[in-house]
Design a protein around this motif. Structure first.
Motif, mmCIF file in Angstrom:
data_model
loop_
_atom_site.group_PDB
_atom_site.id
_atom_site.type_symbol
_atom_site.label_atom_id
_atom_site.label_comp_id
_atom_site.label_asym_id
_atom_site.label_seq_id
_atom_site.Cartn_x
_atom_site.Cartn_y
_atom_site.Cartn_z
ATOM 1 N N UNK A 190 -3.487 5.269 -11.976
ATOM 2 C CA UNK A 190 -3.547 3.804 -11.926
ATOM 3 C C UNK A 190 -3.196 3.282 -10.527
ATOM 4 N N UNK A 191 -2.282 3.971 -9.833
ATOM 5 C CA UNK A 191 -1.929 3.562 -8.467
ATOM 6 C C UNK A 191 -3.122 3.737 -7.537
ATOM 7 N N UNK A 239 0.828 -1.196 0.000
ATOM 8 C CA UNK A 239 0.000 0.000 0.000
ATOM 9 C C UNK A 239 0.871 1.257 0.000
ATOM 10 N N UNK A 240 1.950 1.240 0.798
ATOM 11 C CA UNK A 240 2.856 2.395 0.859
ATOM 12 C C UNK A 240 3.550 2.620 -0.487
ATOM 13 N N UNK A 241 3.940 1.527 -1.144
ATOM 14 C CA UNK A 241 4.579 1.647 -2.461
ATOM 15 C C UNK A 241 3.631 2.297 -3.471
ATOM 16 N N UNK A 291 -7.615 1.180 -4.385
ATOM 17 C CA UNK A 291 -9.019 0.874 -4.108
ATOM 18 C C UNK A 291 -9.285 -0.623 -4.258
ATOM 19 N N UNK A 292 -8.700 -1.218 -5.296
ATOM 20 C CA UNK A 292 -8.879 -2.652 -5.526
ATOM 21 C C UNK A 292 -8.284 -3.458 -4.373
#
Length: 197
Positions: free
Chosen positions: A47-48, A37-39, A53-54
């Motif tokens: 797109x990130x 998540x941090x990356x 969200x996904x």
């Protein structure tokens, strides 16, 4: 006899029988998810954000699955052993309890309320008595002699009574105290109404 269930940081749930549910393995999974998540957050691209969200939806489904498994196991054991379930009432736990900085995300990210709701509805469906009790001092009180003190629990994971010497994992002690409170509360809940004068 009640089965007391303590919900905590090290293990999601610990029963008064000493059964721990989803501790170390789930912790590794959650740390791995936090790194990913941090990356993604560091990228700051469209797109990130979509991937975040996904991932959030996937983590929520995973948490619900784990909570269902724990609730099913706890209720099945209580039903098989012909006992009820006493669960600590954790409303407002995030505001009341202070945890070290490195454990704050772990405490606030797991849906403990959902776990309690799953146990409650599965217990009701199975016909297992269920009650929530006040969790105050359950991890500082000795189940053998009743001595309550902060010094009984110098570390988060270990309990050692300063009066009688009882020692063991703090989650197990809290589970035993919750079971005792549940048994006492159940007597009052089921007490017949006094006869009219």
């Amino acid at each position: 006899m009640k089965t007391g269930v303590d919900r905590g940081i090290t293990n999601l749930a610990t029963t008064s029988d000493g059964d721990n549910h989803s501790g170390r393995r789930l912790g590794r999974y959650r740390r791995w998810q936090a790194r990913k998540r941090a990356e993604l957050q560091a990228r700051q691209t469209r797109s990130a954000r979509q991937l975040l969200k996904k991932r959030a939806r996937r983590e929520a489904r995973h948490a619900a699955h784990i909570n269902h498994k724990i609730a099913k196991t706890v209720v099945a054991v209580a039903q098989r052993t012909d006992r009820g379930i006493a669960l600590e009432e954790l409303g407002g736990i995030r505001e009341r309890v202070t945890v070290p900085r490195d454990q704050r995300a772990r405490q606030s990210s797991w849906p403990f309320h959902q776990l309690g709701a799953f146990i409650a509805y599965k217990a009701k469906r199975a016909g297992v008595p269920f009650i929530e009790v006040d969790p105050a001092y359950t991890s500082q009180r000795c189940p053998r002699c009743g001595h309550t003190g902060r010094a009984n629990r110098r570390t988060r994971d270990h309990f050692h009574c300063r009066r009688c010497g009882l020692a063991g994992p703090a989650d197990h002690v809290a589970g035993a105290n919750i079971a005792t409170r549940g048994a006492m509360a159940w007597v009052f809940v089921n007490m017949p109404d006094p006869a009219p004068a």
